[in-house]
Scaffold this active site. Sequence first.
Site, PDB file in Angstrom:
ATOM      1  N   ASN A  95       0.829  -1.224   0.000  1.00 10.09           N
ATOM      2  CA  ASN A  95       0.000   0.000   0.000  1.00 10.09           C
ATOM      3  C   ASN A  95       0.853   1.260   0.000  1.00 10.09           C
ATOM      4  OD1 ASN A  95       0.792  -0.645   2.650  1.00 10.09           O
ATOM      5  ND2 ASN A  95      -0.928   0.454   3.564  1.00 10.09           N
ATOM      6  N   HIS A 177      -5.513  -8.578   5.167  1.00 10.14           N
ATOM      7  CA  HIS A 177      -5.985  -7.710   6.245  1.00 10.14           C
ATOM      8  C   HIS A 177      -7.487  -7.968   6.338  1.00 10.14           C
ATOM      9  CE1 HIS A 177      -6.058  -3.677   8.416  1.00 10.14           C
ATOM     10  NE2 HIS A 177      -7.333  -4.045   8.350  1.00 10.14           N
ATOM     11  N   HIS A 231      -2.305 -10.003  11.438  1.00 15.82           N
ATOM     12  CA  HIS A 231      -2.719  -9.327  12.685  1.00 15.82           C
ATOM     13  C   HIS A 231      -4.082  -9.734  13.244  1.00 15.82           C
ATOM     14  CE1 HIS A 231      -4.351  -6.902   9.489  1.00 15.82           C
ATOM     15  NE2 HIS A 231      -3.360  -6.049   9.422  1.00 15.82           N
ATOM     16  N   ASP A 301       3.551  -5.280  11.762  1.00 13.42           N
ATOM     17  CA  ASP A 301       2.710  -4.316  11.043  1.00 13.42           C
ATOM     18  C   ASP A 301       3.260  -2.896  11.265  1.00 13.42           C
ATOM     19  OD1 ASP A 301       0.742  -3.245   9.457  1.00 13.42           O
ATOM     20  OD2 ASP A 301      -0.879  -3.514  10.901  1.00 13.42           O
ATOM     21  N   HIS A 305       3.754   6.792  10.900  1.00 13.52           N
ATOM     22  CA  HIS A 305       3.196   8.105  10.549  1.00 13.52           C
ATOM     23  C   HIS A 305       3.883   9.098  11.470  1.00 13.52           C
ATOM     24  CE1 HIS A 305      -0.076   6.255   8.246  1.00 13.52           C
ATOM     25  NE2 HIS A 305      -0.243   5.414   9.259  1.00 13.52           N
TER      26      HIS A 305
HETATM   27  O1  DOR Z   1      -2.956   0.580  11.158  1.00 14.82           O
HETATM   28  C1  DOR Z   1      -2.593   0.245  10.048  1.00 14.82           C
HETATM   29  N1  DOR Z   1      -1.764   1.016   9.320  1.00 14.82           N
HETATM   30  N2  DOR Z   1      -3.015  -0.908   9.542  1.00 14.82           N
HETATM   31  C2  DOR Z   1      -2.800  -1.252   8.267  1.00 14.82           C
HETATM   32  O2  DOR Z   1      -3.251  -2.275   7.856  1.00 14.82           O
HETATM   33  C3  DOR Z   1      -2.075  -0.337   7.367  1.00 14.82           C
HETATM   34  C4  DOR Z   1      -1.171   0.512   8.132  1.00 14.82           C
HETATM   35  C5  DOR Z   1      -0.572   1.656   7.338  1.00 14.82           C
HETATM   36  O3  DOR Z   1      -0.097   1.386   6.228  1.00 14.82           O
HETATM   37  O4  DOR Z   1      -0.543   2.761   7.827  1.00 14.82           O
END
Ligand code: DOR
Length: 450
Positions: A95, A177, A231, A301, A305
């Site tokens: 992603n 997921h 997860h 995981d 951020h």
């Molecule tokens: O909390 C999450 N953040 N879960 C995910 O599946 C993706 C991930 C992200 O890429 O920030």
Amino acid sequence: MPAHRILIRDADVVLPDQVLQTNVLVEGTQIAAIDASRQHSADEVIEGRGLTLMPGVVDDQVHFREPGATHKEDIGSGSVACASGGVTTFLEMPNTQPTATSVAALQWKYDRAAKTSRVNYGFYIGATADNVDALQQAHFAPGIKIFIGSSTGDLLVDEQAALERIFAETTLPICAHCEDETTVRRNRAALGENLTTADHSRIRTAEAALIATQRAIALARKYSHRFHVLHVSTAIEVPEVRDGNPLITSEVCPHHLFFSTEDYATLGTLVQMNPSVKSPDDARLLWQALLAGDIQVVATDHAPHLLEEKGVPYPASPSGIPAVENSLALMLNQFNLGRCSLTQIASWMCDAPARVWDLVGKGRIAVGYDADLVLVDTQLERTIENSTQRTRARWSPWAGQTLKGWPIRTLVRGQTVFQNGQVSEDAHGSAVVCDHQRGGYWATPNGVGT
Ligand code: DOR
């Protein structure tokens, strides 16, 4: 040129079935002997007395944000965090922006990692509703990732016909997921406006996780397709993943083991992630499921951020937490609390993920395996601080916690990448080799799958 030989002497070596104080000989990139003579000739001797030698961690679920959001992380910075945390191999999620949903986009990541990653790497190809061709051609990927439930980014495959096609027409192992999109949207609509962060767990409920997990496992059974549930976050998913069918494996993340809905009060959006944290009972029962072997893998995981981004009021705040540099220490701390053994940690974090993804030569200390190793001081106590985090996000939800048991030296294919608190500028990792043809790795008795 003869291969560089390293003798690691007198460490407590975590083997698949026991911990043995012995000597390990590394020749070039591989483990050449266990129980080697103390006097064995070597170019380099590492004195391991008082230390524990473990296989390097294989983290099969990280998000390194490259390309597209490299202000949060890139492959290089993520790999530095890995090296310092004892993670010698990562498998990264699709992603990114653009998404890794074509062979070309996937190849771009492998090429980039060859230049910048300090540890070994692999990249999943992401499923969309109409990229089965790419999923069939991505032979070099460890597997296919499906977001059955949306999360960060816009990868979502929710429609039954598209999911059926992916399970029916592809051969790479699949992971997903699992959070049911319809349930999540309904819960969100019912709560209206003026949400608080704790509502995240009222939107992304245990029921949402269960429905999607059941749906995906049904597809895996129907098409006899290797499937790994990412997860697992709730106790009610455990009977589903405890399937008994070697095609089905699963994993749990440290944040679902060590945080719960009670932590929203103090940590707010710092414990906002997808799937959401659940009740303290869920966390307790997930640990039991791990001990019982119902869940086989622990992975992070890792989803960085920036703190400024996390600081935006919920629900505009992004989901996800960084974890890759602390996961091994979090588990070693559990060992020191008497809650698990070192061989269990090595199984959950190294051996099992290597076998789930058919990674050749990874995950255990055995002759002929890659010398991906981590020397650990199980007695070292250290407090996690945001300022010393190596992830570009520079924070940890565990900041302020003192953990006992830390990696102090990491070797990737015989090369020291982390030592004396420093990550080497020169070190570089290699692409993992996935022998999916061999199959049956997972099903092999006692996990001895070579
Ligand atoms: O909390 C999450 N953040 N879960 C995910 O599946 C993706 C991930 C992200 O890429 O920030």
